[in-house]
Design a protein around this motif. Structure first.
Motif, PDB file in Angstrom:
ATOM      1  N   TYR A   1       0.849  -1.192   0.000  1.00  0.00           N
ATOM      2  CA  TYR A   1       0.000   0.000   0.000  1.00  0.00           C
ATOM      3  C   TYR A   1       0.883   1.239   0.000  1.00  0.00           C
ATOM      4  O   TYR A   1       1.954   1.255   0.613  1.00  0.00           O
ATOM      5  CB  TYR A   1      -0.892   0.049   1.245  1.00  0.00           C
ATOM      6  N   LYS A   2       0.419   2.277  -0.628  1.00  0.00           N
ATOM      7  CA  LYS A   2       1.116   3.556  -0.646  1.00  0.00           C
ATOM      8  C   LYS A   2       0.742   4.375   0.585  1.00  0.00           C
ATOM      9  O   LYS A   2      -0.353   4.232   1.146  1.00  0.00           O
ATOM     10  CB  LYS A   2       0.764   4.356  -1.904  1.00  0.00           C
ATOM     11  N   LYS A   3       1.634   5.263   0.964  1.00  0.00           N
ATOM     12  CA  LYS A   3       1.381   6.201   2.052  1.00  0.00           C
ATOM     13  C   LYS A   3       0.059   6.928   1.791  1.00  0.00           C
ATOM     14  O   LYS A   3      -0.218   7.359   0.672  1.00  0.00           O
ATOM     15  CB  LYS A   3       2.525   7.221   2.131  1.00  0.00           C
ATOM     16  N   GLY A   4      -0.777   7.028   2.819  1.00  0.00           N
ATOM     17  CA  GLY A   4      -2.056   7.713   2.704  1.00  0.00           C
ATOM     18  C   GLY A   4      -3.223   6.811   2.340  1.00  0.00           C
ATOM     19  O   GLY A   4      -4.381   7.217   2.460  1.00  0.00           O
ATOM     20  N   HIS A   5      -2.949   5.580   1.921  1.00  0.00           N
ATOM     21  CA  HIS A   5      -4.034   4.678   1.538  1.00  0.00           C
ATOM     22  C   HIS A   5      -4.813   4.228   2.773  1.00  0.00           C
ATOM     23  O   HIS A   5      -4.222   3.820   3.776  1.00  0.00           O
ATOM     24  CB  HIS A   5      -3.481   3.457   0.805  1.00  0.00           C
ATOM     25  N   ILE A   6      -6.123   4.297   2.700  1.00  0.00           N
ATOM     26  CA  ILE A   6      -6.970   3.805   3.788  1.00  0.00           C
ATOM     27  C   ILE A   6      -7.287   2.341   3.494  1.00  0.00           C
ATOM     28  O   ILE A   6      -7.953   2.020   2.510  1.00  0.00           O
ATOM     29  CB  ILE A   6      -8.259   4.646   3.928  1.00  0.00           C
ATOM     30  N   ILE A   7      -6.801   1.455   4.346  1.00  0.00           N
ATOM     31  CA  ILE A   7      -6.968   0.013   4.179  1.00  0.00           C
ATOM     32  C   ILE A   7      -8.356  -0.422   4.636  1.00  0.00           C
ATOM     33  O   ILE A   7      -8.959  -1.324   4.062  1.00  0.00           O
ATOM     34  CB  ILE A   7      -5.896  -0.747   4.988  1.00  0.00           C
TER      35      ILE A   7
ATOM     36  N   PRO B   1     -19.973  -4.209  12.255  1.00  0.00           N
ATOM     37  CA  PRO B   1     -19.321  -3.301  11.310  1.00  0.00           C
ATOM     38  C   PRO B   1     -18.075  -2.679  11.951  1.00  0.00           C
ATOM     39  O   PRO B   1     -18.025  -2.433  13.155  1.00  0.00           O
ATOM     40  CB  PRO B   1     -20.388  -2.241  11.033  1.00  0.00           C
ATOM     41  N   VAL B   2     -17.090  -2.434  11.135  1.00  0.00           N
ATOM     42  CA  VAL B   2     -15.818  -1.872  11.585  1.00  0.00           C
ATOM     43  C   VAL B   2     -16.034  -0.473  12.170  1.00  0.00           C
ATOM     44  O   VAL B   2     -16.787   0.320  11.620  1.00  0.00           O
ATOM     45  CB  VAL B   2     -14.835  -1.821  10.385  1.00  0.00           C
ATOM     46  N   GLN B   3     -15.355  -0.190  13.284  1.00  0.00           N
ATOM     47  CA  GLN B   3     -15.413   1.128  13.913  1.00  0.00           C
ATOM     48  C   GLN B   3     -14.163   1.951  13.649  1.00  0.00           C
ATOM     49  O   GLN B   3     -14.198   3.169  13.693  1.00  0.00           O
ATOM     50  CB  GLN B   3     -15.599   0.988  15.428  1.00  0.00           C
ATOM     51  N   LEU B   4     -13.049   1.282  13.417  1.00  0.00           N
ATOM     52  CA  LEU B   4     -11.761   1.962  13.271  1.00  0.00           C
ATOM     53  C   LEU B   4     -11.337   2.060  11.812  1.00  0.00           C
ATOM     54  O   LEU B   4     -11.402   1.079  11.068  1.00  0.00           O
ATOM     55  CB  LEU B   4     -10.667   1.196  14.023  1.00  0.00           C
ATOM     56  N   PHE B   5     -10.894   3.240  11.421  1.00  0.00           N
ATOM     57  CA  PHE B   5     -10.180   3.389  10.163  1.00  0.00           C
ATOM     58  C   PHE B   5      -8.774   2.833  10.396  1.00  0.00           C
ATOM     59  O   PHE B   5      -8.216   2.968  11.488  1.00  0.00           O
ATOM     60  CB  PHE B   5     -10.028   4.869   9.787  1.00  0.00           C
ATOM     61  N   ILE B   6      -8.184   2.249   9.361  1.00  0.00           N
ATOM     62  CA  ILE B   6      -6.765   1.883   9.389  1.00  0.00           C
ATOM     63  C   ILE B   6      -6.165   2.414   8.099  1.00  0.00           C
ATOM     64  O   ILE B   6      -6.685   2.149   7.009  1.00  0.00           O
ATOM     65  CB  ILE B   6      -6.552   0.365   9.503  1.00  0.00           C
ATOM     66  N   ASP B   7      -5.103   3.219   8.240  1.00  0.00           N
ATOM     67  CA  ASP B   7      -4.445   3.754   7.051  1.00  0.00           C
ATOM     68  C   ASP B   7      -2.937   3.655   7.163  1.00  0.00           C
ATOM     69  O   ASP B   7      -2.400   3.277   8.209  1.00  0.00           O
ATOM     70  CB  ASP B   7      -4.905   5.180   6.742  1.00  0.00           C
ATOM     71  N   CYS B   8      -2.279   3.956   6.061  1.00  0.00           N
ATOM     72  CA  CYS B   8      -0.824   3.845   5.960  1.00  0.00           C
ATOM     73  C   CYS B   8      -0.184   5.218   6.154  1.00  0.00           C
ATOM     74  O   CYS B   8      -0.496   6.154   5.426  1.00  0.00           O
ATOM     75  CB  CYS B   8      -0.422   3.304   4.590  1.00  0.00           C
ATOM     76  N   LEU B   9       0.706   5.310   7.112  1.00  0.00           N
ATOM     77  CA  LEU B   9       1.467   6.541   7.333  1.00  0.00           C
ATOM     78  C   LEU B   9       2.754   6.546   6.513  1.00  0.00           C
ATOM     79  O   LEU B   9       3.402   7.579   6.382  1.00  0.00           O
ATOM     80  CB  LEU B   9       1.775   6.720   8.815  1.00  0.00           C
ATOM     81  N   GLU B  10       3.123   5.386   6.005  1.00  0.00           N
ATOM     82  CA  GLU B  10       4.278   5.219   5.122  1.00  0.00           C
ATOM     83  C   GLU B  10       3.894   4.174   4.076  1.00  0.00           C
ATOM     84  O   GLU B  10       2.931   3.428   4.264  1.00  0.00           O
ATOM     85  CB  GLU B  10       5.498   4.689   5.900  1.00  0.00           C
ATOM     86  N   ASP B  11       4.649   4.098   2.990  1.00  0.00           N
ATOM     87  CA  ASP B  11       4.466   2.967   2.077  1.00  0.00           C
ATOM     88  C   ASP B  11       4.646   1.705   2.914  1.00  0.00           C
ATOM     89  O   ASP B  11       5.598   1.615   3.708  1.00  0.00           O
ATOM     90  CB  ASP B  11       5.501   3.001   0.955  1.00  0.00           C
TER      91      ASP B  11
END
Length: 179
Positions: free
Chosen positions: A19-25, A77-87
């Motif tokens: 995943y690239k930096k900034g991508h919301i998984i 249902p999911v409560q938490l966002f998970i995203d990438c702070l780095e690649d």
């Protein structure tokens, strides 16, 4: 090459994804909660309140696992966002991987100990958020995530600690220039 944790070896469906930096998984409201093992990079989990303010729950750097555990366990249902702070390169696996019966009694005991250790850390964090001065919370953060101050913006660290970026700046100044 670093040896993968045993739990990741038993899920033949688990796949590594870049995943690239900034991508919301993972988005809040998603119906299929998954767990993510960070091989490389940095992830965070967080919520956003009705006013648009972010509250960071957890960071996960190399060799950490991150997930919305409540959603994973109760199929909510999911409560938490998970995203990438780095690649990042992550291994994705589902709840069923955690309940494989091929584990030996010793491996189950080891995994249970790791789970208790993680729950203990989360309990301490909640208690500190309720009762400890911000400087103690920051010191605990530094001990838990020693590599992160150079990888994460100050505003995110402040969000994790439940303080303003200005308060964090003051605390950091006190630690650098003790009286």
């Amino acid at each position: 090459m670093k040896k993968l944790p045993e739990i990741l070896k038993i899920d033949p469906k688990a796949k590594t994804k870049a995943y690239k930096k900034g991508h919301i998984i993972q988005h809040t409201g998603d119906s299929n909660a998954l767990a993510y093992y960070v091989k490389k990079g940095l992830l965070r989990s967080y919520i956003i309140d009705s006013k648009g303010k972010e509250y960071i729950f957890m960071f996960a750097s190399e060799n950490w696992i991150i997930a919305d555990l409540e959603s994973l366990e109760f199929n909510n249902p999911v409560q938490l966002f998970i995203d990438c702070l780095e690649d990042s390169d992550v291994i994705i696996f589902d709840k069923n991987c955690l309940f494989k019966t091929e584990f030996s009694k010793e491996k189950i005991a080891e995994n249970t100990q790791l789970l208790y250790r993680r729950i203990g850390k989360l309990q301490r964090r909640v208690l500190m958020l309720m009762s400890s001065p911000a400087i103690d919370r920051y010191t605990y953060f530094l001990n838990t995530y020693p590599e992160l101050p150079n990888r994460v913006p100050q505003r995110m660290i402040a969000s994790y600690l439940g303080i303003t970026p200005q308060a964090l700046s003051t605390i950091r100044g006190k630690i650098v220039r003790p009286k």
